[in-house]
Design a protein around this motif. Structure first.
Motif, PDB file in Angstrom:
ATOM      1  N   LYS A 146     -28.647 -48.533 -30.395  1.00 27.42           N
ATOM      2  CA  LYS A 146     -29.837 -47.928 -31.015  1.00 27.42           C
ATOM      3  C   LYS A 146     -29.872 -46.432 -30.747  1.00 27.42           C
ATOM      4  CE  LYS A 146     -32.515 -52.146 -30.106  1.00 27.42           C
ATOM      5  NZ  LYS A 146     -33.654 -52.718 -29.333  1.00 27.42           N
ATOM      6  N   THR A 204     -35.201 -47.734 -38.097  1.00 28.23           N
ATOM      7  CA  THR A 204     -34.873 -46.416 -37.553  1.00 28.23           C
ATOM      8  C   THR A 204     -34.143 -45.571 -38.584  1.00 28.23           C
ATOM      9  OG1 THR A 204     -34.702 -47.374 -35.338  1.00 28.23           O
ATOM     10  CG2 THR A 204     -33.710 -45.211 -35.686  1.00 28.23           C
ATOM     11  N   TRP A 349     -37.862 -46.013 -33.868  1.00 27.15           N
ATOM     12  CA  TRP A 349     -37.312 -47.123 -33.081  1.00 27.15           C
ATOM     13  C   TRP A 349     -38.399 -47.763 -32.237  1.00 27.15           C
ATOM     14  CZ3 TRP A 349     -33.507 -45.557 -28.572  1.00 27.15           C
ATOM     15  CH2 TRP A 349     -33.385 -46.626 -27.673  1.00 27.15           C
TER      16      TRP A 349
END
Length: 417
Positions: A146, A204, A349
């Motif tokens: 991420k 995201t 996120w």
């Protein structure tokens, strides 16, 4: 008295020493160069960590099967995870901005290597091969992916637009570059399969592209593409049977209350038991009885709802909102495109993952197995999340230095005029 010629100084004035420049100007200039920490961001982070520590302890204190009879086993591990995460956050925050951009490609490649290793030698937990066990510690590379996707996408656009006299706006080729950076880890994570992390990555990516100033039609194309990819995943069997059952249970909770819908049903019961002020820490009936599975990780919010009540749950949501607000402010105030996109990516996120986690506990989102940022138990998740907070601080400090330097130069110019 003799008159002096115009413009000719007197003999006394020739020997007179010039007045010294006021010290206040130099003091203000020096203070302007000193960056200030974002204390609201730090307070929100520290409060969430403190609340999460108590909730993890309460969720595991009576679980002898998990703790082996040691009621503080998970508490100690959680504190160690926080300590390591804080050290990583400080390192990221203190790293020079130039080195953050230099290290972005190696970090991205390392995350891909970790995702490949998971598919080759990973351990399967709860139906998903997402972990690598090293020296007794379970590491989930998807969590680091991420962060690597966020900085990778920001770097792709920044390198093509910043400092270039040919291009000042994000074009189609830049969007394709960002999608390429995100698609490789997303496919590898989908093969595990870890649907929850893929959804977080998609949210995201959508947020970063929206903030970058790309043509708006790309956003509509991404939405349409997401629907097609979801349909294809179901059609070609990329999703496991239990994942499809969870989605069906989400659409109809009464379909299988003892099977796929069990987690959501027990989570809603636990939150409903809390009322307004809760049953008190370590006193939740559902929590002590162990009716809610994975309560220290994915369903940590149910502990807050049952033992701290509506008030405690609202405090957690309020702290998350404060954290997100500061992240978006840092993104808006960033002096460079890389900082703006990276901060916006971290904010998106955190926002979607928080909504997904709390939503599945309340039954308004399907169960996908994502932790609540800074609250849930989990080493890799805690490391990646605190590193992201460190990145926000890094961008904030760079902005403060740039603003301070501009203020100091303005003050010097005014004093000279």
């Amino acid at each position: 008295m003799a008159l002096l010629a115009p413009g000719r100084p007197s003999s006394g004035s020739r020997n007179r020493t010039p007045l010294a420049r006021p010290r206040t100007i130099r003091t203000e200039s020096s203070l302007a160069r000193v960056p200030r920490l974002d204390w609201l961001l730090l307070v929100a982070t520290a409060a969430l960590l403190a609340l999460g520590t108590m909730l993890v302890w309460s969720a595991t204190a009576e679980r002898d099967v998990l703790t082996g009879g040691d009621s503080t086993a998970f508490l100690r591990r959680h504190l160690v995870n926080i300590a390591i995460g804080v050290v990583l956050a400080v390192l990221v925050a203190a790293t020079e901005h130039r080195w953050v951009r230099i290290l972005a490609p190696p970090v991205y490649v390392a995350s891909l290597v970790g995702l490949l290793l998971v598919l080759v030698m990973g351990s399967t937990i709860n139906g998903s091969r997402s972990w690598i066990v090293i020296a007794g510690m379970s590491i989930q590379p998807a969590e680091f992916a991420k962060l690597s996707v966020v900085i990778g996408m920001a770097l792709v656009v920044a390198e093509r637009t910043e400092g270039s006299w040919r291009q000042r706006e994000v074009r189609h080729l830049d969007v394709l570059g960002m999608l390429a950076v995100a698609s490789v880890p997303a496919v590898l994570i989908l093969l595990q399969p870890d649907l929850g992390t893929v959804l977080v990555l998609l949210a995201t990516v959508f947020g970063v592209i929206a903030v970058s100033g790309a043509p708006r039609r790309w956003l509509w194309m991404l939405l349409g593409g997401g629907v097609l990819v979801s349909a294809a995943a179901v059609r070609f069997g990329l999703l496991k049977a239990y994942q499809i059952d969870r989605f069906m249970a989400f659409t109809n909770p009464a379909l299988d209350p003892q099977g796929a819908g069990y987690n959501t049903e027990q989570a809603r019961i636990a939150i409903g038991n809390g009322g307004v002020f809760g049953q008190g820490l370590f006193n939740g009936s559902q929590t002590r009885s162990g009716f809610v599975p994975e309560q220290q990780t994915d369903f940590i919010f149910t502990v807050a709802g049952e033992e701290l009540g509506l008030v405690g749950a609202a405090v957690i949501i309020g702290l998350l909102a404060l954290l997100l607000w500061r992240a978006f402010v840092i993104a808006a105030q960033a002096q460079d495109l890389f900082g703006r996109l990276a901060a916006a990516g971290v904010a998106c996120w955190f926002a979607f993952q928080s909504f997904q986690n709390i939503g599945m506990c309340l039954g308004i989102m399907p169960v996908t197995g994502v932790p609540l940022p800074l609250v849930s138990y989990g080493g890799t998740s805690m490391f990646a999340t605190l590193m992201a907070v460190g990145l926000l601080l890094n961008i904030h400090l760079r902005t403060q230095r740039a603003m301070g330097l501009g203020m100091s130069r303005t003050g010097v110019n005014r004093s000279r005029s």
